[in-house]
Design a protein around this motif. Structure first.
Motif, PDB file in Angstrom:
ATOM      1  N   GLY A 188      17.178  19.358  -4.257  1.00 43.84           N
ATOM      2  CA  GLY A 188      16.578  20.563  -3.061  1.00 43.84           C
ATOM      3  C   GLY A 188      16.601  20.889  -2.024  1.00 43.84           C
ATOM      4  N   TRP A 189      15.683  19.792  -2.027  1.00 44.21           N
ATOM      5  CA  TRP A 189      14.823  19.560  -0.762  1.00 44.21           C
ATOM      6  C   TRP A 189      16.059  17.893  -0.127  1.00 44.21           C
ATOM      7  CZ3 TRP A 189      12.509  21.555   2.569  1.00 44.21           C
ATOM      8  CH2 TRP A 189      11.975  22.947   2.319  1.00 44.21           C
ATOM      9  N   ARG A 190      15.855  17.016  -1.480  1.00 42.59           N
ATOM     10  CA  ARG A 190      16.741  15.565  -0.907  1.00 42.59           C
ATOM     11  C   ARG A 190      18.474  15.804  -0.727  1.00 42.59           C
ATOM     12  NH1 ARG A 190      17.550  11.213  -5.459  1.00 42.59           N
ATOM     13  NH2 ARG A 190      19.149   9.763  -4.564  1.00 42.59           N
ATOM     14  N   VAL A 191      18.921  17.478  -1.038  1.00 41.59           N
ATOM     15  CA  VAL A 191      20.090  17.202  -0.258  1.00 41.59           C
ATOM     16  C   VAL A 191      19.747  17.732   1.457  1.00 41.59           C
ATOM     17  CG1 VAL A 191      22.066  18.821  -0.505  1.00 41.59           C
ATOM     18  CG2 VAL A 191      21.533  17.725  -2.113  1.00 41.59           C
ATOM     19  N   ILE A 192      19.082  18.456   1.212  1.00 44.89           N
ATOM     20  CA  ILE A 192      18.520  19.211   2.823  1.00 44.89           C
ATOM     21  C   ILE A 192      18.481  18.317   3.638  1.00 44.89           C
ATOM     22  CG2 ILE A 192      17.009  20.218   4.322  1.00 44.89           C
ATOM     23  CD1 ILE A 192      18.788  22.283   3.499  1.00 44.89           C
ATOM     24  N   ASN A 193      17.349  17.181   3.207  1.00 42.96           N
ATOM     25  CA  ASN A 193      17.096  15.939   3.909  1.00 42.96           C
ATOM     26  C   ASN A 193      17.937  14.920   4.627  1.00 42.96           C
ATOM     27  OD1 ASN A 193      14.604  16.371   4.457  1.00 42.96           O
ATOM     28  ND2 ASN A 193      13.601  15.770   1.980  1.00 42.96           N
ATOM     29  N   ALA A 194      18.970  15.042   3.238  1.00 36.10           N
ATOM     30  CA  ALA A 194      20.453  13.994   3.364  1.00 36.10           C
ATOM     31  C   ALA A 194      20.575  14.623   4.382  1.00 36.10           C
ATOM     32  CB  ALA A 194      21.294  13.787   1.851  1.00 36.10           C
ATOM     33  N   MET A 237      15.343  26.109   4.793  1.00 32.08           N
ATOM     34  CA  MET A 237      14.907  26.214   3.580  1.00 32.08           C
ATOM     35  C   MET A 237      16.007  26.506   2.027  1.00 32.08           C
ATOM     36  SD  MET A 237      12.072  24.782   4.695  1.00 32.08           S
ATOM     37  CE  MET A 237      12.606  24.136   6.211  1.00 32.08           C
ATOM     38  N   PRO A 238      15.922  24.874   1.553  1.00 35.44           N
ATOM     39  CA  PRO A 238      17.165  25.069   0.253  1.00 35.44           C
ATOM     40  C   PRO A 238      16.876  27.041  -0.530  1.00 35.44           C
ATOM     41  CG  PRO A 238      15.798  24.109  -0.165  1.00 35.44           C
ATOM     42  CD  PRO A 238      15.361  24.518   1.631  1.00 35.44           C
ATOM     43  N   LYS A 239      18.013  27.572  -0.850  1.00 32.90           N
ATOM     44  CA  LYS A 239      17.949  28.210  -1.754  1.00 32.90           C
ATOM     45  C   LYS A 239      19.006  27.905  -3.114  1.00 32.90           C
ATOM     46  CE  LYS A 239      17.015  31.914   1.459  1.00 32.90           C
ATOM     47  NZ  LYS A 239      17.136  30.586   2.825  1.00 32.90           N
ATOM     48  N   HIS A 288      15.418  15.550  14.468  1.00 33.27           N
ATOM     49  CA  HIS A 288      15.231  14.165  14.678  1.00 33.27           C
ATOM     50  C   HIS A 288      13.673  13.491  15.208  1.00 33.27           C
ATOM     51  CE1 HIS A 288      19.377  12.505  12.789  1.00 33.27           C
ATOM     52  NE2 HIS A 288      19.436  13.560  13.430  1.00 33.27           N
ATOM     53  N   PHE A 289      13.243  14.749  15.926  1.00 29.61           N
ATOM     54  CA  PHE A 289      12.918  14.733  16.766  1.00 29.61           C
ATOM     55  C   PHE A 289      10.981  15.060  16.304  1.00 29.61           C
ATOM     56  CE2 PHE A 289      16.186  14.809  20.252  1.00 29.61           C
ATOM     57  CZ  PHE A 289      15.928  13.599  20.724  1.00 29.61           C
ATOM     58  N   VAL A 290      10.997  15.582  15.383  1.00 29.63           N
ATOM     59  CA  VAL A 290       9.623  16.665  15.245  1.00 29.63           C
ATOM     60  C   VAL A 290       8.601  14.759  14.886  1.00 29.63           C
ATOM     61  CG1 VAL A 290       8.851  17.460  12.665  1.00 29.63           C
ATOM     62  CG2 VAL A 290      10.961  18.569  14.005  1.00 29.63           C
ATOM     63  N   PRO A 291       8.576  14.249  14.029  1.00 26.96           N
ATOM     64  CA  PRO A 291       8.122  13.290  13.584  1.00 26.96           C
ATOM     65  C   PRO A 291       7.237  12.187  15.119  1.00 26.96           C
ATOM     66  CG  PRO A 291      10.166  12.679  12.377  1.00 26.96           C
ATOM     67  CD  PRO A 291      10.840  13.017  13.184  1.00 26.96           C
ATOM     68  N   GLU A 315       9.230  26.155   8.843  1.00 26.20           N
ATOM     69  CA  GLU A 315      10.430  25.356  10.085  1.00 26.20           C
ATOM     70  C   GLU A 315      10.892  23.735   9.809  1.00 26.20           C
ATOM     71  OE1 GLU A 315      11.049  27.676  12.080  1.00 26.20           O
ATOM     72  OE2 GLU A 315       8.439  28.563  12.359  1.00 26.20           O
ATOM     73  N   PHE A 316      10.634  23.697   9.515  1.00 31.99           N
ATOM     74  CA  PHE A 316      11.545  21.877   8.850  1.00 31.99           C
ATOM     75  C   PHE A 316      11.376  21.403   7.474  1.00 31.99           C
ATOM     76  CE2 PHE A 316       8.975  22.288  13.224  1.00 31.99           C
ATOM     77  CZ  PHE A 316       9.930  22.445  14.117  1.00 31.99           C
ATOM     78  N   ALA A 317      11.937  21.293   7.060  1.00 28.07           N
ATOM     79  CA  ALA A 317      12.605  20.309   6.345  1.00 28.07           C
ATOM     80  C   ALA A 317      11.848  18.832   5.484  1.00 28.07           C
ATOM     81  CB  ALA A 317      14.119  20.307   5.672  1.00 28.07           C
ATOM     82  N   PHE A 318      10.511  18.737   5.437  1.00 27.72           N
ATOM     83  CA  PHE A 318      10.994  17.332   5.048  1.00 27.72           C
ATOM     84  C   PHE A 318      10.851  16.336   4.200  1.00 27.72           C
ATOM     85  CE2 PHE A 318       7.453  19.646   7.519  1.00 27.72           C
ATOM     86  CZ  PHE A 318       7.403  19.561   8.824  1.00 27.72           C
TER      87      PHE A 318
END
Length: 878
Positions: free
Chosen positions: A580-586, A473-475, A695-698, A733-736
């Motif tokens: 932060g979440w946008r960067v993690i998802n990218a 998760m982003p700090k 990649h498999f979470v969805p 657990e996962f960055a959605f």
């Protein structure tokens, strides 16, 4: 009265004029702006001299993509016959239109004698007959030559150039080009060209030899020749983004319609583009550490803070200054480009020894490089290994970009490598700023100064290395400081560049295993570096580096129609979280699926304890079909021959004893031999499985929601609530991706399941689907991605169920949960040894405590979650 001599004189002048014009071929347009023909001894010598200078293919493609009817003008910042001759000599071989002309450039020493004499005669005849100097603009020479398709070189800065244009009122070439564009339908393109003799930044002060030989960035003739003879590979050319003159005129006309002012603005824009492009390669001017430090400690903001802090804490101002000076010494890098260049060579040799290659996303890197001309880069890679620090800097340096300043943990400042890390751009940050008010302010001012000077910064948004293999998760602490610096005017724009760095094998996998099962992390020290020499004895696969499309902070704010200045603290915090979440998802979006990750996933998700190579590859094929339907990025080996690539990964795991082929199975044919997973190695495989789990979470959520319906026919609408439940359950657990709602993700997963014959649409009912006979087994393969986490959370929930809130402190809680997990595994209440993960336990604690589970007193909530977890586990294991 008529004088005969006058008629004779007129007749003589007429005959003389006709004779001169025959010599001049009926035109006065004989100038020395032309370059000599490409033949003869001088051309051969130039070819040999320029042969070592490099120009990348992607830069040449910029020129090749221009319209075929375009009028091309190659701009260079300073007048240089050397550069003009290089483009004239090399471009024909590279199938690019060469510059035949040069504005204000007359290489008369290289001209044929006949051309020189004809030019002198034309100028003399024009002067005697017209009583004025021959002008290439008024005679239509430049107009005709450019329309005839000849490319030209245009220097933007010349000695006395401004004087000639401003005082002498000579024709400005840019003003001429603007007028030309207004009178022709053909597009005029100005293409900035830059030649580099060194990647080193401009020095703050010139040395003595620089006065005589020129600087490394702009060498004189002698220094230039020495570089070409000794190290020609150091010299390279880059081409910046072409400027469409018609578009410039249209945009400039909105504010100012005066052509003279438009020419002035055009020159400024081109010079700025040259400067920014050059700085994107060399970096800003390097000041001495003392000068850099003084500018921070003496700035108005910090001085005002120290005065206020001194008064409020009843502390001596000198003592506060001493603290600030000490903290800055603790933090600051001591960037030295000689260390950087030598480190790049050493790291290159190291990578060649330890790895099978570094696969770089060159197209993505070029996008990042282009965006770096708008403002300082904030490079945000994922963090899987200590190798991340040196690999990214080396890749950037080798691709003609400055090595960034790197935000490194204070634990890496140990002797003697701390000095080296500072020299190559590392600055050190404490894990926590709690209670350190002065330290926090000094660090913020240091960040401000780096941005103000134009340095690129590399930070790890996860905070530390991922021990689980997936993104953490982003700090957001450092991101907040960057936003504050931007808000205070440190830079015009800030470019966030998400970067994925992946490995076939991480060097620290054994240390990670010890930490995941509860062991203590060993502090970094020199003895670790000495022991690391064992890694040189074998190869560790490949390294993969991908770049997401950079995110401009200015453009992001414009899209949201907002600005940082009027934002409240709450709004700025929301922006910081979203960024932060946008960067993690990218980073997740550009992550690469490796054969090692697929084989580890297939082996761990296989329902039987033993499996053959054929059974394993069948599972891999199911996963590959899904990944291809989702357009996930695969390694080149998976794209060329996926079966062979995965077989090699399986062999590698067997060699490393992470997958066993029992002695009794080795004599059997390859398709009959059965492999098994040693319980002590499953956590290592879990790490590599987690490299691709995002990649498999969805698909895992969708498959679990379908299986939970316990029916062979369902509607997609029926899955949304269960999907949201799982998304909330695993939010730690996962960055959605917040921009992708569950409805869209379910729809995409169902489409992939239909393509792989897992589901079939109902023949009559809309948005209704049926599970095929083979689909039920395949869906369990996707749902099993969640089983490890479900078992880990099951252990945590059991601990809360059995332990009153007041009986255990926070520090002892994790130890007791680990002991409980080991006991449950022995009693076969758990089936997966990899579920004994301290990381999963911590995330489970965070989820349950945030949802009202603090101890045995919360029995109703515990029973509800107990029922849900048991249902999902039983459904997946059946």
């Amino acid at each position: 009265m008529e004088f005969p001599e006058n008629g004779t004189m007129r007749s003589w002048r007429s005959r003389w004029h006709k004779w001169i014009m025959r010599l001049l071929k009926e035109t006065h347009n004989h100038f020395l702006f032309h370059l000599p023909p490409r033949k003869g001894l001088t051309h051969w010598l130039r070819t040999r001299l320029f042969n070592g200078i490099t120009i990348d293919e992607e830069h040449l493609e910029i020129l090749r993509r221009l319209p075929s009817n375009a009028i091309r003008v190659y701009t260079i910042k300073h007048k240089s016959y050397f550069e003009q001759l290089f483009y004239h000599t090399r471009y024909p071989k590279l199938k690019v239109p060469p510059p035949e002309l040069g504005f204000g450039m007359r290489p008369w020493l290289l001209q044929p004698l006949a051309r020189i004499l004809r030019s002198l005669l034309a100028h003399l005849h024009w002067l005697l007959s017209r009583y004025q100097w021959l002008d290439p603009y008024s005679t239509g020479y430049w107009h005709q030559e450019l329309l005839n398709g000849r490319a030209a070189v245009l220097p933007l800065v010349e000695r006395r150039g401004f004087y000639r244009r401003f005082v002498k009122a000579k024709t400005d070439p840019l003003r001429f080009l603007i007028d030309l564009q207004k009178t022709t339908d053909r597009p005029v393109f100005l293409i900035p060209h830059l030649m580099f003799f060194s990647k080193h930044p401009e020095p703050a002060y010139l040395r003595l030899r620089d006065f005589f030989l020129g600087t490394e960035q702009r060498p004189g003739l002698i220094r230039r020749m020495l570089i070409l003879l000794r190290s020609p590979s150091k010299v390279f050319v880059e081409i910046s983004q072409p400027l469409d003159l018609r578009q410039f005129i249209e945009s400039a006309a909105r504010s100012e319609n005066n052509p003279e002012y438009q020419a002035l603005m055009l020159r400024r824009q081109l010079i700025m583009q040259h400067n920014r492009h050059r700085q994107s390669i060399t970096g800003p001017v390097i000041k001495s550490h003392e000068e850099f430090k003084e500018s921070i400690l003496s700035n108005q903001r910090l001085r005002q803070f120290m005065n206020q802090y001194s008064e409020s804490r009843k502390q001596s101002l000198l003592e506060v200054r001493r603290q600030s000076d000490t903290y800055l010494n603790e933090i600051a890098a001591k960037y030295n480009h000689f260390y950087v260049s030598w480190a790049a060579r050493g790291v290159g040799r190291l990578l060649n020894t330890m790895y099978d290659g570094v696969v770089v996303d060159r197209e993505g890197l070029q996008r990042v490089k282009a965006m770096s001309r708008k403002g300082p880069l904030i490079l945000v890679p994922c963090h899987k290994s200590h190798m991340d620090y040196i690999i990214l800097s080396t890749v950037l340096y080798n691709h003609n970009m400055p090595a960034p300043h790197i935000a490194a943990g204070k634990n890496l400042s140990f002797w003697p490598l701390g000095h080296f890390f500072r020299a190559v751009g590392a600055f050190f940050i404490r894990r926590s700023f709690s209670g350190a008010v002065v330290y926090s302010k000094v660090f913020a001012e240091y960040i401000f100064k780096l941005l103000e000077e134009g340095f690129n910064i590399e930070l790890f948004i996860e905070g530390g290395r991922s021990r689980s293999g997936k993104l953490l998760m982003p700090k957001l602490g450092l991101i907040t400081m960057l936003l504050n610096a931007y808000k205070e005017g440190a830079c015009e724009d800030m470019i966030f560049a998400p970067v994925f760095i992946g490995y076939d094998q991480v060097l620290e996998e054994t240390a990670y295993l010890q930490e995941v099962i509860g062991g203590q992390k060993e502090p970094e020290n020199i003895s670790q570096v000495i022991r690391a020499r064992r890694y040189l004895k074998r190869r560790h696969g490949k390294i993969y580096i991908n770049f997401h499309t950079p995110i401009s902070l200015t453009e992001l704010l414009q899209e949201n129609k907002s600005s940082l200045e009027p934002m409240s603290a709450k709004e700025q915090n929301a922006l910081c979280r979203n960024l932060g979440w946008r960067v993690i998802n990218a980073i997740d979006q550009v992550s690469v699926i490796t054969p090692h990750a697929l084989v580890a996933s297939a082996a761990l998700n296989c329902s039987s304890l033993r499996f053959t190579s054929q059974e394993l590859m069948q599972i891999v094929q199911n996963y590959l079909a899904f990944l291809n339907s989702q357009h996930a990025r695969l390694t080149d080996t998976l794209m060329v021959d996926p079966l062979r690539a995965c077989e090699q990964a399986l062999e590698n795991y067997v060699q490393r004893k992470m997958i066993e082929l029992p002695a009794g199975e080795r004599h059997l044919p390859a398709d009959m031999a059965q492999y098994l997973l040693p319980p002590g190695q499953r956590l290592k495989l879990e790490y590599y499985k987690n490299n691709c789990v995002a990649h498999f979470v969805p698909a895992a959520f969708t498959a679990s929601a379908i299986l939970a319906k316990d029916a062979f026919q369902f509607s997609s609408v029926d899955l949304h609530d269960c999907y949201r439940l799982l998304q909330d359950f695993f939010k730690y657990e996962f960055a959605f991706d917040q921009s992708s709602p569950p409805e869209r993700l379910v729809r995409k997963s169902i489409k992939s399941f239909i393509d792989d014959a897992v589901l079939i649409p109902h023949p009559t009912l809309p948005d209704t689907y049926q599970i095929t006979s083979a689909g039920f087994r395949k869906m369990k393969l996707f749902a099993r991605f969640l089983l490890t986490y479900l078992e880990s959370y099951w252990v945590v929930l059991h601990f809360f169920k059995e332990t009153p809130r007041c009986e255990t402190g926070v520090k002892d809680r994790i130890k007791k949960i680990q002991a409980l997990g080991r006991s449950m595994l022995k009693q076969h209440e758990l089936t997966l040894p990899e579920s004994l993960s301290k990381i999963n336990y911590d995330n489970g604690i965070s989820f349950f405590t945030s949802h009202g589970v603090k101890g045995a007193e919360n029995s109703e909530v515990i029973e509800d979650y107990e029922h849900k977890i048991r249902s999902f586990m039983n459904m997946i294991k059946q």
